[in-house]
Design a protein around this motif. Structure first.
Motif, PDB file in Angstrom:
ATOM      1  N   LYS A  76       0.832  -1.210   0.000  1.00 17.79           N
ATOM      2  CA  LYS A  76       0.000   0.000   0.000  1.00 17.79           C
ATOM      3  C   LYS A  76       0.869   1.263   0.000  1.00 17.79           C
ATOM      4  O   LYS A  76       0.627   2.215   0.758  1.00 17.79           O
ATOM      5  N   LYS A  77       1.876   1.244  -0.862  1.00 15.08           N
ATOM      6  CA  LYS A  77       2.774   2.388  -1.001  1.00 15.08           C
ATOM      7  C   LYS A  77       2.713   2.919  -2.422  1.00 15.08           C
ATOM      8  O   LYS A  77       2.407   2.175  -3.362  1.00 15.08           O
ATOM      9  N   PRO A  78       3.011   4.215  -2.592  1.00 14.40           N
ATOM     10  CA  PRO A  78       3.046   4.757  -3.945  1.00 14.40           C
ATOM     11  C   PRO A  78       4.112   4.049  -4.786  1.00 14.40           C
ATOM     12  O   PRO A  78       5.157   3.669  -4.265  1.00 14.40           O
ATOM     13  N   TYR A  79       3.808   3.910  -6.054  1.00 15.54           N
ATOM     14  CA  TYR A  79       4.661   3.133  -6.959  1.00 15.54           C
ATOM     15  C   TYR A  79       5.169   4.018  -8.090  1.00 15.54           C
ATOM     16  O   TYR A  79       4.373   4.661  -8.784  1.00 15.54           O
ATOM     17  N   ILE A  80       6.484   4.030  -8.239  1.00  5.87           N
ATOM     18  CA  ILE A  80       7.086   4.791  -9.341  1.00  5.87           C
ATOM     19  C   ILE A  80       8.041   3.872 -10.095  1.00  5.87           C
ATOM     20  O   ILE A  80       8.330   2.764  -9.637  1.00  5.87           O
ATOM     21  N   PHE A  81       8.498   4.315 -11.229  1.00  4.15           N
ATOM     22  CA  PHE A  81       9.489   3.520 -11.959  1.00  4.15           C
ATOM     23  C   PHE A  81      10.478   4.423 -12.668  1.00  4.15           C
ATOM     24  O   PHE A  81      10.175   5.573 -12.979  1.00  4.15           O
ATOM     25  N   THR A  82      11.665   3.883 -12.871  1.00  5.72           N
ATOM     26  CA  THR A  82      12.677   4.573 -13.670  1.00  5.72           C
ATOM     27  C   THR A  82      12.695   3.913 -15.040  1.00  5.72           C
ATOM     28  O   THR A  82      12.319   2.752 -15.191  1.00  5.72           O
ATOM     29  N   GLU A  83      13.128   4.673 -16.036  1.00  9.96           N
ATOM     30  CA  GLU A  83      13.167   4.141 -17.400  1.00  9.96           C
ATOM     31  C   GLU A  83      14.326   4.786 -18.139  1.00  9.96           C
ATOM     32  O   GLU A  83      14.807   5.847 -17.757  1.00  9.96           O
ATOM     33  N   ARG A  84      14.739   4.124 -19.195  1.00  9.07           N
ATOM     34  CA  ARG A  84      15.855   4.655 -19.965  1.00  9.07           C
ATOM     35  C   ARG A  84      15.359   5.535 -21.095  1.00  9.07           C
ATOM     36  O   ARG A  84      14.404   5.189 -21.795  1.00  9.07           O
ATOM     37  N   LYS A  85      16.036   6.672 -21.235  1.00  7.38           N
ATOM     38  CA  LYS A  85      15.848   7.475 -22.440  1.00  7.38           C
ATOM     39  C   LYS A  85      17.234   7.701 -23.014  1.00  7.38           C
ATOM     40  O   LYS A  85      18.127   8.144 -22.295  1.00  7.38           O
ATOM     41  N   HIS A  86      17.402   7.364 -24.277  1.00  5.18           N
ATOM     42  CA  HIS A  86      18.719   7.412 -24.926  1.00  5.18           C
ATOM     43  C   HIS A  86      19.749   6.659 -24.084  1.00  5.18           C
ATOM     44  O   HIS A  86      20.878   7.088 -23.929  1.00  5.18           O
ATOM     45  N   GLY A  87      19.301   5.521 -23.521  1.00  3.10           N
ATOM     46  CA  GLY A  87      20.213   4.662 -22.788  1.00  3.10           C
ATOM     47  C   GLY A  87      20.485   5.084 -21.356  1.00  3.10           C
ATOM     48  O   GLY A  87      21.190   4.387 -20.633  1.00  3.10           O
ATOM     49  N   VAL A  88      19.945   6.214 -20.931  1.00  2.00           N
ATOM     50  CA  VAL A  88      20.234   6.720 -19.586  1.00  2.00           C
ATOM     51  C   VAL A  88      19.005   6.552 -18.687  1.00  2.00           C
ATOM     52  O   VAL A  88      17.920   7.027 -19.020  1.00  2.00           O
ATOM     53  N   MET A  89      19.203   5.877 -17.548  1.00  2.00           N
ATOM     54  CA  MET A  89      18.099   5.648 -16.616  1.00  2.00           C
ATOM     55  C   MET A  89      17.667   6.964 -15.977  1.00  2.00           C
ATOM     56  O   MET A  89      18.507   7.743 -15.527  1.00  2.00           O
ATOM     57  N   GLN A  90      16.366   7.198 -15.947  1.00  2.00           N
ATOM     58  CA  GLN A  90      15.843   8.462 -15.429  1.00  2.00           C
ATOM     59  C   GLN A  90      14.497   8.253 -14.741  1.00  2.00           C
ATOM     60  O   GLN A  90      13.830   7.250 -14.962  1.00  2.00           O
ATOM     61  N   LEU A  91      14.152   9.241 -13.946  1.00  2.00           N
ATOM     62  CA  LEU A  91      12.815   9.335 -13.375  1.00  2.00           C
ATOM     63  C   LEU A  91      12.069  10.328 -14.250  1.00  2.00           C
ATOM     64  O   LEU A  91      12.466  11.490 -14.352  1.00  2.00           O
ATOM     65  N   ARG A  92      11.019   9.881 -14.921  1.00  2.00           N
ATOM     66  CA  ARG A  92      10.300  10.752 -15.840  1.00  2.00           C
ATOM     67  C   ARG A  92       8.840  10.861 -15.408  1.00  2.00           C
ATOM     68  O   ARG A  92       8.482  10.464 -14.308  1.00  2.00           O
ATOM     69  N   ARG A  93       8.009  11.359 -16.266  1.00  2.00           N
ATOM     70  CA  ARG A  93       6.542  11.391 -16.070  1.00  2.00           C
ATOM     71  C   ARG A  93       6.122  12.189 -14.840  1.00  2.00           C
ATOM     72  O   ARG A  93       5.050  11.972 -14.276  1.00  2.00           O
ATOM     73  N   GLY A  94       6.995  13.079 -14.363  1.00  2.00           N
ATOM     74  CA  GLY A  94       6.618  13.889 -13.218  1.00  2.00           C
ATOM     75  C   GLY A  94       6.778  13.199 -11.878  1.00  2.00           C
ATOM     76  O   GLY A  94       6.393  13.756 -10.844  1.00  2.00           O
ATOM     77  N   PHE A  95       7.362  11.976 -11.866  1.00  2.00           N
ATOM     78  CA  PHE A  95       7.593  11.302 -10.583  1.00  2.00           C
ATOM     79  C   PHE A  95       8.595  12.102  -9.762  1.00  2.00           C
ATOM     80  O   PHE A  95       9.628  12.529 -10.266  1.00  2.00           O
ATOM     81  N   ARG A  96       8.278  12.277  -8.475  1.00  2.00           N
ATOM     82  CA  ARG A  96       9.178  12.991  -7.569  1.00  2.00           C
ATOM     83  C   ARG A  96       9.239  12.266  -6.240  1.00  2.00           C
ATOM     84  O   ARG A  96       8.301  11.575  -5.854  1.00  2.00           O
ATOM     85  N   LEU A  97      10.349  12.451  -5.530  1.00  2.00           N
ATOM     86  CA  LEU A  97      10.502  11.900  -4.189  1.00  2.00           C
ATOM     87  C   LEU A  97      10.708  13.044  -3.225  1.00  2.00           C
ATOM     88  O   LEU A  97      11.372  14.027  -3.570  1.00  2.00           O
ATOM     89  N   PHE A  98      10.144  12.938  -2.019  1.00  2.00           N
ATOM     90  CA  PHE A  98      10.478  13.959  -1.020  1.00  2.00           C
ATOM     91  C   PHE A  98      11.866  13.640  -0.447  1.00  2.00           C
ATOM     92  O   PHE A  98      12.329  12.503  -0.516  1.00  2.00           O
ATOM     93  N   ALA A  99      12.517  14.641   0.086  1.00  2.00           N
ATOM     94  CA  ALA A  99      13.887  14.466   0.589  1.00  2.00           C
ATOM     95  C   ALA A  99      13.924  13.400   1.671  1.00  2.00           C
ATOM     96  O   ALA A  99      13.133  13.441   2.618  1.00  2.00           O
ATOM     97  N   GLY A 100      14.811  12.447   1.510  1.00  2.00           N
ATOM     98  CA  GLY A 100      14.963  11.383   2.502  1.00  2.00           C
ATOM     99  C   GLY A 100      13.954  10.263   2.389  1.00  2.00           C
ATOM    100  O   GLY A 100      13.910   9.379   3.249  1.00  2.00           O
ATOM    101  N   ALA A 101      13.134  10.275   1.339  1.00  2.00           N
ATOM    102  CA  ALA A 101      12.123   9.221   1.166  1.00  2.00           C
ATOM    103  C   ALA A 101      12.799   7.853   1.107  1.00  2.00           C
ATOM    104  O   ALA A 101      13.800   7.670   0.408  1.00  2.00           O
ATOM    105  N   ARG A 102      12.222   6.905   1.847  1.00  2.00           N
ATOM    106  CA  ARG A 102      12.772   5.542   1.874  1.00  2.00           C
ATOM    107  C   ARG A 102      12.181   4.750   0.703  1.00  2.00           C
ATOM    108  O   ARG A 102      10.957   4.691   0.548  1.00  2.00           O
ATOM    109  N   VAL A 103      13.061   4.169  -0.097  1.00  2.00           N
ATOM    110  CA  VAL A 103      12.621   3.539  -1.342  1.00  2.00           C
ATOM    111  C   VAL A 103      13.011   2.071  -1.369  1.00  2.00           C
ATOM    112  O   VAL A 103      14.160   1.711  -1.107  1.00  2.00           O
TER     113      VAL A 103
END
Ligand code: ZN
Length: 186
Positions: A76-103
């Motif tokens: 029951k936690k929010p779900y995000i994903f990273t994906e590659r663009k031009h071979g580089v892994m990134q957080l896209r689609r407006g996904f954000r983490l608050f400072a110190g968020a445990r992942v």
């Protein structure tokens, strides 16, 4: 479950790490049965240490997407994903983490753990903190992956893989050229 789903493939493959192998685990074929996905996610959650807590579940696309979502649903936690663009892994689609968020990072299959480490670096740069890594299968349980957090897998399945220049299948004329069923682009 992989065997029953026809997801344990034999042939000549390029893994997402770039290494060659004669065996490939096509997790998508196991997870297309969402009952399997749920059962596997439950088993993964049972691997978490007592008192485990996280703020987000994050998966590296594409391999981790389905199982990551199922784990996030159970926790029951929010779900995000990273994906590659031009071979580089990134957080896209407006996904954000608050400072110190445990992942919690969830992946399907790890060999060198490259995708997970890239995902962890993205989480780190976004201000989060990776507290645990889970995978369905560890294809190289004997190797230290250098993960930044504790790691657990449901299945240790040691299958040989080779650097391309050392691959015996590349020298075997009957093996045919290697195919790339993984998701990371070279
Ligand atoms: Zn090869």
């Amino acid at each position: 479950m992989y065997e029953q789903s026809g997801a344990l493939l034999r042939g000549h493959f390029v893994l997402s790490s770039g290494r060659h192998a004669d065996t490939y685990l096509q997790s998508a074929l196991v997870l297309m049965d969402l009952g399997n996905a749920e059962r596997l996610a439950r088993a993964l959650v049972e691997k978490l240490p007592a008192g485990f807590a996280c703020d987000y579940v994050c998966a590296p696309a594409i391999g981790g997407l389905v199982i990551g979502q199922e784990v996030a649903r159970l926790l029951k936690k929010p779900y995000i994903f990273t994906e590659r663009k031009h071979g580089v892994m990134q957080l896209r689609r407006g996904f954000r983490l608050f400072a110190g968020a445990r992942v919690l990072i969830v992946e399907d299959v790890v060999t060198t753990g490259g995708s997970v480490k890239e995902c962890a670096m993205v989480v780190d740069r976004a201000g989060g903190r990776v507290v645990q890594i889970l995978a369905l299968v560890d294809r190289a349980p004997e190797t230290d992956k250098g993960f930044p957090a504790p790691f657990a897998a449901l299945l240790d399945l040691s299958v040989p893989s080779w650097a391309p220049e050392a691959c015996p299948l590349c020298r075997d004329p009957e093996a045919g050229p290697p195919v790339r069923p993984g998701s990371r682009q070279a």
